[in-house]
Design a protein around this motif. Sequence first.
Motif, PDB file in Angstrom:
ATOM      1  N   SER A  63       0.770  -1.242   0.120  1.00  0.00           N
ATOM      2  CA  SER A  63       0.112   0.163   0.014  1.00  0.00           C
ATOM      3  C   SER A  63       0.748   1.264   0.078  1.00  0.00           C
ATOM      4  N   VAL A  64       0.224   2.204  -0.488  1.00  0.00           N
ATOM      5  CA  VAL A  64       1.004   3.606  -0.677  1.00  0.00           C
ATOM      6  C   VAL A  64      -0.157   4.642  -0.206  1.00  0.00           C
ATOM      7  N   LEU A  65       0.598   5.500   0.793  1.00  0.00           N
ATOM      8  CA  LEU A  65      -0.158   6.702   1.254  1.00  0.00           C
ATOM      9  C   LEU A  65       0.528   7.896   0.685  1.00  0.00           C
ATOM     10  N   SER A  66      -0.149   8.880  -0.165  1.00  0.00           N
ATOM     11  CA  SER A  66       0.485   9.878  -0.823  1.00  0.00           C
ATOM     12  C   SER A  66      -0.171  11.339  -0.173  1.00  0.00           C
ATOM     13  N   PHE A  67       0.907  12.111  -0.224  1.00  0.00           N
ATOM     14  CA  PHE A  67       0.427  13.641   0.076  1.00  0.00           C
ATOM     15  C   PHE A  67       1.074  14.511  -0.769  1.00  0.00           C
ATOM     16  N   GLU A  68       0.062  15.612  -1.321  1.00  0.00           N
ATOM     17  CA  GLU A  68       0.475  16.360  -2.401  1.00  0.00           C
ATOM     18  C   GLU A  68      -0.395  17.720  -2.136  1.00  0.00           C
ATOM     19  N   PRO A  69       0.233  18.901  -1.660  1.00  0.00           N
ATOM     20  CA  PRO A  69      -0.154  20.174  -1.746  1.00  0.00           C
ATOM     21  C   PRO A  69      -0.851  20.789  -2.947  1.00  0.00           C
ATOM     22  N   LEU A  70      -0.356  20.755  -3.938  1.00  0.00           N
ATOM     23  CA  LEU A  70      -0.741  21.366  -4.756  1.00  0.00           C
ATOM     24  C   LEU A  70      -2.024  20.972  -5.607  1.00  0.00           C
ATOM     25  N   TYR A  71      -2.862  21.876  -5.954  1.00  0.00           N
ATOM     26  CA  TYR A  71      -4.188  21.726  -6.417  1.00  0.00           C
ATOM     27  C   TYR A  71      -4.277  20.705  -7.717  1.00  0.00           C
TER      28      TYR A  71
END
Length: 124
Positions: A63-71
């Motif tokens: 499993s992968v949990l991703s974080f990304e702030p750019l819309y």
Amino acid sequence: MRDYLNKIIGLSGYQIKKKKYLYDPFENLIKSINHFKIKSVIDVGANKGQFVNKLYKNNFNGSVLSFEPLYDEYNYIKKLSEKNPNWKIEERCALGKKNLKKKFYISGNRESSSLLEILPKHTD
């Protein structure tokens, strides 16, 4: 010459292949993930999911949990992740030591965007 040698050593199950680089950091990462039987990865600053796509193309089945702030990038990977039940996208945010709202610096090369200010040496 390589074809000739491959015919000879091919009998033993080996093959000569040209590698672009002697050291491939991503290939070594995949070997480490497999060796240590890692089943979960946290992807910070996922951008457009390049890292996660490479993981899954190299037979990662965890499993992968991703974080990304750019819309735009967040919406892009959110849609991509719908095809993979093992890939979860956290709500749009950046990760840091403190829980706060802060100005985010968007670079012309969006992969290099950061909470850190872009310095002149980065653009020179």
